[in-house]
Design an enzyme around this catalytic site. Structure first.
Site, PDB file in Angstrom:
ATOM      1  N   HIS A   1      38.009  34.459  32.554  1.00  0.00           N
ATOM      2  CA  HIS A   1      38.381  33.252  33.284  1.00  0.00           C
ATOM      3  C   HIS A   1      39.658  33.394  34.083  1.00  0.00           C
ATOM      4  CE1 HIS A   1      37.195  29.512  34.772  1.00  0.00           C
ATOM      5  NE2 HIS A   1      38.437  29.149  34.757  1.00  0.00           N
TER       6      HIS A   1
ATOM      7  N   TYR B   1      41.768  33.021  38.470  1.00  0.00           N
ATOM      8  CA  TYR B   1      43.039  32.507  38.973  1.00  0.00           C
ATOM      9  C   TYR B   1      43.850  33.603  39.640  1.00  0.00           C
ATOM     10  CZ  TYR B   1      41.542  28.311  36.907  1.00  0.00           C
ATOM     11  OH  TYR B   1      40.787  27.205  36.651  1.00  0.00           O
TER      12      TYR B   1
ATOM     13  N   HIS C   1      28.077  28.139  41.435  1.00  0.00           N
ATOM     14  CA  HIS C   1      29.441  27.657  41.230  1.00  0.00           C
ATOM     15  C   HIS C   1      30.487  28.700  41.621  1.00  0.00           C
ATOM     16  CE1 HIS C   1      33.085  26.184  39.352  1.00  0.00           C
ATOM     17  NE2 HIS C   1      33.155  27.306  38.674  1.00  0.00           N
ATOM     18  N   PHE C   2      30.352  29.923  41.069  1.00  0.00           N
ATOM     19  CA  PHE C   2      31.475  30.837  41.344  1.00  0.00           C
ATOM     20  C   PHE C   2      31.389  31.460  42.731  1.00  0.00           C
ATOM     21  CE2 PHE C   2      28.769  33.788  38.779  1.00  0.00           C
ATOM     22  CZ  PHE C   2      28.616  34.818  39.691  1.00  0.00           C
ATOM     23  N   HIS C   3      30.193  31.446  43.343  1.00  0.00           N
ATOM     24  CA  HIS C   3      30.165  31.869  44.744  1.00  0.00           C
ATOM     25  C   HIS C   3      30.850  30.826  45.624  1.00  0.00           C
ATOM     26  CE1 HIS C   3      27.393  35.061  43.530  1.00  0.00           C
ATOM     27  NE2 HIS C   3      27.670  35.631  44.694  1.00  0.00           N
TER      28      HIS C   3
ATOM     29  N   ARG D   1      20.255  36.343  37.250  1.00  0.00           N
ATOM     30  CA  ARG D   1      20.145  37.804  37.176  1.00  0.00           C
ATOM     31  C   ARG D   1      18.733  38.287  36.952  1.00  0.00           C
ATOM     32  NH1 ARG D   1      24.997  37.116  33.126  1.00  0.00           N
ATOM     33  NH2 ARG D   1      26.741  37.388  34.553  1.00  0.00           N
TER      34      ARG D   1
END
Lengths: 540, 191
Positions: free
Chosen positions: A215, A219, A366-368, A430
């Site tokens: 995580h 940041y 989300h993370f893209h 995936r």
């Protein structure tokens, strides 16, 4: 004062070159698993590509951007030649060697374990050693940032550290510490097995170690973007930073609370108990705080620019902003994507809601959106802003730059919004292909097709970005002047020690990691009989 | 905030700026605290939470003895009317490949992995858990609609991952009770 321009340019060019390759792989993956592609006869190729895409985008690309930008900040914000240039080059070459060492086995299909490693799957040992070299190379940068700040402090006793450098060093410490989790997993668990010294591994413990990195690394990716929000955007659009101290507080909060929250990635895991899952969930809520503060401060800083340009009214000032300025455009796009991505993130970290989207395509979306969208679009903006100072040549084609940013924004929305949607429908992550002929999966076909189209828009934008920078290397010479950072409305002349140094916050970061991770790690490490046989990939 | 130096002329505006900023920070803190309290309340009051307990098992002996031997996999009607389902994931299938359960019944799913990390996700529900070799996953569930549900593996488990799809068949309560009469462990087989 940018003296070591070659060093900085080398980092940026390598970053954007590997980014281009990984982006192409990503677009191919979107295509091949969508209904417009035909099923792969060998699904293993998909996982090779996915491992390369993730490893480059997660470890190599953002690290190089942070390093190059960090060197640029150190020289220009401190107005001091970089100390330890040879070491910096050594770090750079370690990353080159590490990246090649990791990518060769991946390309050969000997390490299709994805960038998240997933033991007890074990790939070729050189893949892991390559990743370790990349991290070691970046640790040299961490040390150099610290050394350079120390040298500056000696020459300027008691003076406020320039905000850009304060944040940059905070980011480097965050990275140094967050990388330790994956390093422990690699050195203590995976590499001994990959090298054939051991045959069993505790998969549960490995997942906890990895969550330590997984995580806070986000940041670390975010730091250059936030530094750009605070110290480049206001200057580029003719405004001022609304509050220097609030900026410092935000960076300190990231340093302290980005770390002890990683177990929200293990909510669905059987090897962590409910108590620590809840503690990590609550701490994750806390990490929303620096972002909420930042959104306020940056909007206020932008408003200052608008009012200086004659903007009036409660919201009327928005029209007065310099919308033809690429930095303004990039910031607006970045904020929109940060807003949607952040809202999705609150769902992911929620103790209850996570179960409905865990490990679905929602997470990929989300993370893209956060990393590929909100963060990377500011990497583009940083490169555009720095380029004339690095090359001594002007970036003339503003229209092309604006088009590139628009395309990236549109491409990211078109890719990630349908991605979130099929995630809610329960589509797993995936997978090399889906049987869209199954009536239960058929309704997802349209969304997956849209995502694939978005992927190609992103690829087009990425190519444009590289072309713009390459053309910038041959543009007419220009004197870009010294590289400057934004000033605050009330420029600090004295800063409290707590907001001017990192030691206290680094200590707090380590202490919180120990309280939030110490017991679960020790408990798993000491429990007997949880090690399982390794499963070697690419061995057949 | 005490950072500004020019107290003479800029101090009034700095005062206003700091006040507005403090207000926003207070609102942000309240939002964060509310979110944490909400999660705690829902967790305690409605008992909705991720898997709370840690249980271990030896994957190299799964097939030899204990809870996850082949003859014990599948659904069983407990004496209190609840149902327990035991399943394992292995490269690249679930056993049983098709789980049968009654509608409107409290069900406990207990599952583990025989080799690498897998996951169980039942589409159209929020049943979603990791299968980590060496550890037992437990999920409480209850289906309110009968029918067929897809149950893909949601975690990368090597090259055959895309083919690892199971099924859940939710049938009428009486039907299930009828089939459970003979004892043994139920799956879709024989239906």
């Amino acid at each position: 004062m940018l003296v070591n321009r070659k060093l900085i340019l080398a980092h940026f060019w390598l970053a954007f070159a590997v980014f281009g390759i990984a982006l192409t792989l990503g677009a191919w993956q979107m295509f091949i698993r969508s209904p417009i592609g035909t099923w792969l006869s060998n699904p293993e190729l998909y996982y090779r590509s996915l491992t390369a895409h993730g490893t480059v985008m997660g470890y190599v690309f953002p690290t190089l951007v942070a390093m190059g930008f960090g060197y640029a900040i150190s020289e220009s914000a401190l107005e001091q030649r970089l100390v330890g240039v040879r070491w910096a080059w050594a770090g750079f070459w370690l990353i080159v060697v590490g990246a090649i060492m990791a990518m060769v086995p991946v390309g050969l299909g000997r390490a299709s374990v994805l960038y998240t490693f997933y033991p007890p799957l074990i790939g070729n040992v050189f893949y892991y050693l390559g990743v370790v070299l990349v991290v070691v190379g970046s640790w040299i940068w961490v040390a150099l940032m610290s050394v350079n700040l120390r040298v500056w402090r000696k020459a300027h006793p008691g003076a406020p550290v320039p905000l850009a450098m304060f944040a940059n060093v905070a980011g480097s410490y965050l990275w140094a510490w967050t990388a330790v989790g994956a390093a422990l997993e690699l050195l203590l668990q995976i590499i001994p097995v990959a090298a054939g010294l051991k045959a069993t591994i505790d998969a549960g413990l490995a997942r906890v170690f990895f969550s330590w990195t997984l995580h806070a690394i986000v940041y670390f990716w975010l730091m250059p973007t936030y530094i750009a929000y605070y110290t480049i955007v206001p200057r580029a659009i003719g405004g001022r930073i609304y509050s220097d101290s609030m900026a410092r507080i935000s960076f300190i909060l990231f340093l302290v609370v980005a770390m002890p929250i990683g177990m929200h990635h293990t909510f669905a895991d059987p090897q962590v108990g409910a108590g620590f899952k809840f503690i990590h969930s609550a701490f994750t809520a806390l990490v929303a705080l620096p972002t909420l503060l930042t959104v306020f401060t940056i909007c206020a800083s932008v408003e200052i620019a608008a009012r200086l340009r004659g903007g009036r009214g409660m919201f009327g000032w928005i029209r007065a902003l310099p919308w033809d300025n690429p930095m303004m455009l990039a910031l607006a796009f970045s904020f929109v994507m940060l807003g949607f991505g952040g809202a999705g993130g609150l769902i992911n970290m929620s103790y209850q809601l996570d179960a409905s989207i865990h490990n679905t395509q929602w997470i990929t979306g989300h993370f893209h959106l956060i990393f590929g969208g909100a963060i990377v679009i500011m990497y583009f903006a940083i490169a555009y802003d720095l380029w004339p100072h690095l090359t001594g040549r002007e970036l003339i084609d503003l229209r092309l730059i604006r088009t590139q940013l628009w395309l990236w924004f549109i491409g990211m929305i078109v890719t990630t919004f349908p991605w979130h949607w099929v995630g809610i429908l329960g589509m797993p992550r995936r997978m090399a292909y889906f049987d869209f002929g199954d009536p239960a999966i058929a309704p997802q076909a349209l969304s997956v097709t849209l995502s694939a189209i978005g992927g190609f828009i992103l690829l087009a934008s990425g190519i444009m970005f590289i072309v713009i920078l390459a053309r910038g290397m041959r543009a007419p010479l220009v004197d870009a002047g010294p590289y400057r950072f934004a000033l605050a409305v009330h420029q600090p002349t004295m800063v409290p020690v707590a907001l001017n140094t990192h030691a206290l916050w680094v200590a707090l970061m380590i202490a919180l990691t120990l309280t939030n991770y110490g017991y679960p790690i020790l408990n798993l490490a000491l429990s007997e009989g949880t090690s399982v046989p390794a499963v070697y990939v690419g061995a057949q | 905030m005490s950072v500004e130096g020019a107290h003479s002329n800029g101090s009034a505006s700095a005062e206003v700026a700091a006040r507005v900023e403090r207000r926003w920070a207070t609102i942000a803190v309240i939002i964060v605290v509310m979110m944490a309290l909400l999660a705690a309340f829902a967790g305690i009051h409605r008992a909705t939470m991720p898997q709370p307990r840690v249980e271990t098992t030896d994957p190299s002996r799964l097939h030899l003895s204990g809870e996850f031997v082949e003859s014990n996999l599948g659904s069983v009607l407990e004496t209190n009317g609840n149902v327990t389902v035991r399943a394992i994931g292995q490269q690249y299938s679930f056993t049983p490949a098709c789980i049968v359960v009654p509608v409107d019944t409290p069900i406990t799913l207990r599952a583990t992995s025989a080799d690498v990390v897998h996951g169980i996700l039942i589409q159209g529900t929020n049943v979603n858990t990791m299968l980590v070799p060496g550890y037992i996953s437990e999920q409480l569930m209850r289906f309110t609609k009968s029918g067929d549900y897809l149950m893909p593996c949601q975690e990368f488990c090597s090259f055959g991952h895309e083919g690892m799809w199971g099924k859940v068949k939710v049938i009428d309560k009486a039907d299930f009770a009828n089939r459970a009469k003979g004892g043994g462990r139920l799956s879709c087989v024989g239906q």
